[in-house]
Design a protein around this motif. Structure first.
Motif, PDB file in Angstrom:
ATOM      1  N   GLU A 144       0.944  -1.342  -0.340  1.00 14.43           N
ATOM      2  CA  GLU A 144       0.058  -0.149   0.230  1.00 14.43           C
ATOM      3  C   GLU A 144       0.959   0.968   0.028  1.00 14.43           C
ATOM      4  O   GLU A 144       1.983   0.815   0.752  1.00 14.43           O
ATOM      5  CB  GLU A 144      -0.631  -0.058   1.246  1.00 14.43           C
ATOM      6  N   SER A 145      -0.039   2.293  -0.733  1.00 17.76           N
ATOM      7  CA  SER A 145       0.863   3.672  -0.113  1.00 17.76           C
ATOM      8  C   SER A 145       0.550   4.355   0.951  1.00 17.76           C
ATOM      9  O   SER A 145      -0.469   5.605   0.652  1.00 17.76           O
ATOM     10  CB  SER A 145       0.690   4.315  -1.498  1.00 17.76           C
ATOM     11  N   THR A 151       2.176   9.466  -1.574  1.00 22.57           N
ATOM     12  CA  THR A 151       1.750   9.626  -3.035  1.00 22.57           C
ATOM     13  C   THR A 151       2.756   8.210  -3.262  1.00 22.57           C
ATOM     14  O   THR A 151       4.261   7.954  -2.956  1.00 22.57           O
ATOM     15  CB  THR A 151       2.837  11.176  -3.747  1.00 22.57           C
ATOM     16  N   GLY A 152       3.644   8.372  -4.937  1.00 23.85           N
ATOM     17  CA  GLY A 152       4.375   7.042  -5.445  1.00 23.85           C
ATOM     18  C   GLY A 152       3.812   5.590  -5.163  1.00 23.85           C
ATOM     19  O   GLY A 152       2.260   4.951  -4.625  1.00 23.85           O
ATOM     20  N   GLU A 153       4.792   4.663  -5.172  1.00 25.79           N
ATOM     21  CA  GLU A 153       4.465   3.566  -5.848  1.00 25.79           C
ATOM     22  C   GLU A 153       3.697   2.647  -4.733  1.00 25.79           C
ATOM     23  O   GLU A 153       4.789   3.613  -3.394  1.00 25.79           O
ATOM     24  CB  GLU A 153       5.901   2.689  -5.997  1.00 25.79           C
ATOM     25  N   ALA A 154       3.549   1.430  -3.972  1.00 25.17           N
ATOM     26  CA  ALA A 154       3.135   0.961  -2.753  1.00 25.17           C
ATOM     27  C   ALA A 154       3.711   0.224  -2.503  1.00 25.17           C
ATOM     28  O   ALA A 154       5.688  -0.282  -2.958  1.00 25.17           O
ATOM     29  CB  ALA A 154       1.863  -0.044  -3.302  1.00 25.17           C
ATOM     30  N   ARG A 181       8.018  10.834   0.352  1.00 25.57           N
ATOM     31  CA  ARG A 181       6.896  10.682  -0.295  1.00 25.57           C
ATOM     32  C   ARG A 181       6.025  12.026   0.392  1.00 25.57           C
ATOM     33  O   ARG A 181       6.180  12.843   1.437  1.00 25.57           O
ATOM     34  CB  ARG A 181       6.121   9.560   0.118  1.00 25.57           C
ATOM     35  N   SER A 217      -1.925   8.570   3.751  1.00 30.28           N
ATOM     36  CA  SER A 217      -2.062   7.639   2.653  1.00 30.28           C
ATOM     37  C   SER A 217      -0.893   8.696   1.963  1.00 30.28           C
ATOM     38  O   SER A 217      -0.480  10.258   2.440  1.00 30.28           O
ATOM     39  CB  SER A 217      -3.187   7.500   1.871  1.00 30.28           C
ATOM     40  N   ALA A 264      10.721   4.123   2.003  1.00 28.60           N
ATOM     41  CA  ALA A 264      10.132   4.832   0.854  1.00 28.60           C
ATOM     42  C   ALA A 264      10.997   6.157   1.125  1.00 28.60           C
ATOM     43  O   ALA A 264      11.437   6.750   2.052  1.00 28.60           O
ATOM     44  CB  ALA A 264       8.511   5.249   1.820  1.00 28.60           C
TER      45      ALA A 264
END
Length: 524
Positions: A295-296, A346-349, A326, A344, A323
């Protein structure tokens, strides 16, 4: 904006222009007309006197000289308007002077408008955000002003800048700074408004947002991104120059414009006492309170993060192995859990566990957009955790990240200045003016500024010995050995050290760090 066309043909106004020229004004008649037409709270008196002059000129028994005298009186009335503040001794707060004597400034938030009496007078009333195309020759084409169709801050309709109308200044920033919308004896146009041939620009442009280097390699001023760090001053300069050879990063000329406007509005040398800025947001080892797979998003305790925060996730401290940089986009309640929230970003999970830790770094660009007044911070102006806006410019001069300045440097304890943006470099003193009239103190809390009259916009620390709440209320850092580059303002962990007078002259040109960035400087 008031109509200035009548001033260019009115006999009295023409005479007033000649009188202004005799007092040192170097602009064109049209520029003077615009200044006179937009001269803030004295405009009504100027118009009334001009109307009287026109009426008297039509009467057979009145001479043209009488009309001219009346219009000159109007110009004199406008010219007498300045907004200032005077500082005496160790207290950081000053006494408002001139037309600002009874002005009140209380910054706003996202729920309170505060009170700002400068909103109705020039030059502040003329400052406005705009989407712009940056031309290779250094000029700017405005595509849309804020509130117009086409205005958007994500870069798809150009860079987001703040247009600033021409104004004039006098006095030292730490003693008696004054601002006027029209030329007056003893006042000068800031360096940012001066062309190479001595003529004046009717406006200048400042970046609305802290600098971010995009996928195109250029330095941008847009909202909704993470301002760039971990680049050397030369790398930031190279990214700015991709727009054109005269573009650069922050200079003393950019600083001068903001410093005069902000000092007069704030009414104090201790800017943080009015708007603290993002100087105490930094935190590491923030606990993740629940695991998530693919999950992001992350689970944390309530109140730890806010929308707009820039975060990284890793094994602890400033580690970013899970991460990297973000932006927090949403915070949601978790059913059945009153202590924690889903955050939550931004960006990939990613997959997170309770063994991971969060690094809360700074604020992303555009987080001060929710402020409902011209100046202030979301939520709080005192907690040190939020970005702020000053007439459209986000985080000007201090907070969130240090900013490089590129037109001056220190070589073995001596200040060197270069006025040509195509020649900035850090390998020699070639093409630089040696400002050997300036003797720098050692490190400490700044108490006074000094200036070399050849470069009036570069006002630099003269003495130290104050504190975080007296005199300039900011810290001066210096290393007088070798070549030292310029950083200004402090970052998200500097606390009371930060501020516009917080200048760092202690690192070399190869230095790079996440806590230092650079803003785009627009020549046109």
């Amino acid at each position: 904006m008031a109509d200035s066309s009548v001033f260019t043909t009115d006999l009295g106004a023409v005479t007033a222009y000649a009188d202004a020229k005799a007092h040192g004004y170097t602009g064109t008649r049209e520029e003077f007309a615009t200044l006179l037409a937009n001269a803030g709270n004295n405009l009504a008196e100027a118009n009334a006197a001009k109307t009287a002059a026109q009426a008297s000129a039509t009467q057979a028994d009145q001479s043209a000289n009488a009309a001219a005298a009346s219009a000159k009186a109007a110009a004199s009335s406008v010219g007498a308007t300045f907004y200032g503040v005077e500082f005496t001794g160790s207290p950081s707060a000053g006494t408002r002077t001139g037309a600002a004597a009874d002005f009140v400034f209380t910054p706003g938030t996202d729920t309170s408008a505060g009170q700002n009496d400068f909103d109705g007078v020039y030059p502040w009333a003329g400052m406005r955000r705009c989407c712009c195309t940056l031309n290779a020759d250094g000029t700017v084409t405005v595509n849309a002003y804020k509130g117009q169709p086409g205005y958007i801050e994500d870069g798809t309709n150009g860079e987001v800048l703040v247009e600033v109308p021409l104004f004039y200044v006098s006095g030292m920033l730490d003693v008696n700074p004054r601002v006027s919308a029209v030329p007056m004896p003893g006042f000068r146009a800031p360096r940012k408004f001066q062309n190479a041939d001595g003529s004046l620009k009717r406006k200048c442009y400042l970046p609305a947002f802290p600098g971010s280097i995009g996928a195109d390699g250029k330095l941008h001023s847009i909202a909704g991104v993470v301002s760039t760090g971990n680049k050397t001053i030369s790398q930031f300069l190279a990214a700015a120059r991709l727009w054109g050879e005269t573009y650069c990063i922050n200079t003393s000329a950019d600083f001068e414009v903001l410093a005069y406007l902000m000092t007069v509005v704030y009414g104090t040398r201790n800017f943080q006492s009015k708007i603290n800025g993002c100087v105490s947001l930094y935190a590491t080892n923030i606990a993740i309170t629940g695991a998530r797979t693919g999950e992001s998003a992350v689970t944390v305790a309530k109140g730890v993060l806010e929308v707009g925060n820039v975060i990284s996730i890793g094994t602890g401290n400033e580690n970013e192995s899970v991460a990297n940089r973000r932006i927090v986009t949403a915070i949601e309640a978790i059913e059945g859990d009153t202590a924690n929230v889903k955050v939550s970003f931004t960006g990939e999970a990613v997959t997170t566990t309770t063994d991971h830790k969060i690094w809360r770094i700074m604020q992303s660009t555009g987080t001060a957009n929710s402020v409902i007044s011209t100046c202030g911070s979301p939520v709080s102006n005192t907690d040190g955790k939020h970005s702020f806006v000053f007439y459209g410019v986000e985080n000007p001069l201090y907070g969130n990240q240090w900013r490089f300045e590129c037109d001056w440097k220190l070589i073995d304890g001596v200040v060197y200045y270069c006025d040509d943006p195509t020649k900035y470099q850090w390998s020699s003193a070639a093409d630089y003016l040696k400002l050997d009239t300036l003797a720098l103190p050692g490190e400490g809390w700044a108490t006074a500024l000094q200036v070399d009259e050849r470069v009036p916009q570069l006002q630099i620390t003269k003495s130290v010995g104050g504190s975080s709440s007296t005199y300039l209320a900011d810290y001066f850092w210096v290393n007088k050995s070798g070549t030292r580059i310029v950083r200004r303002g402090g970052y998200s962990y500097n606390g009371g050290d930060a501020g516009p007078w917080d200048v760092g002259l202690s690192v070399g040109p190869g230095w790079a760090w996440w806590g230092c960035s650079a803003d785009l400087s627009i020549p046109g």
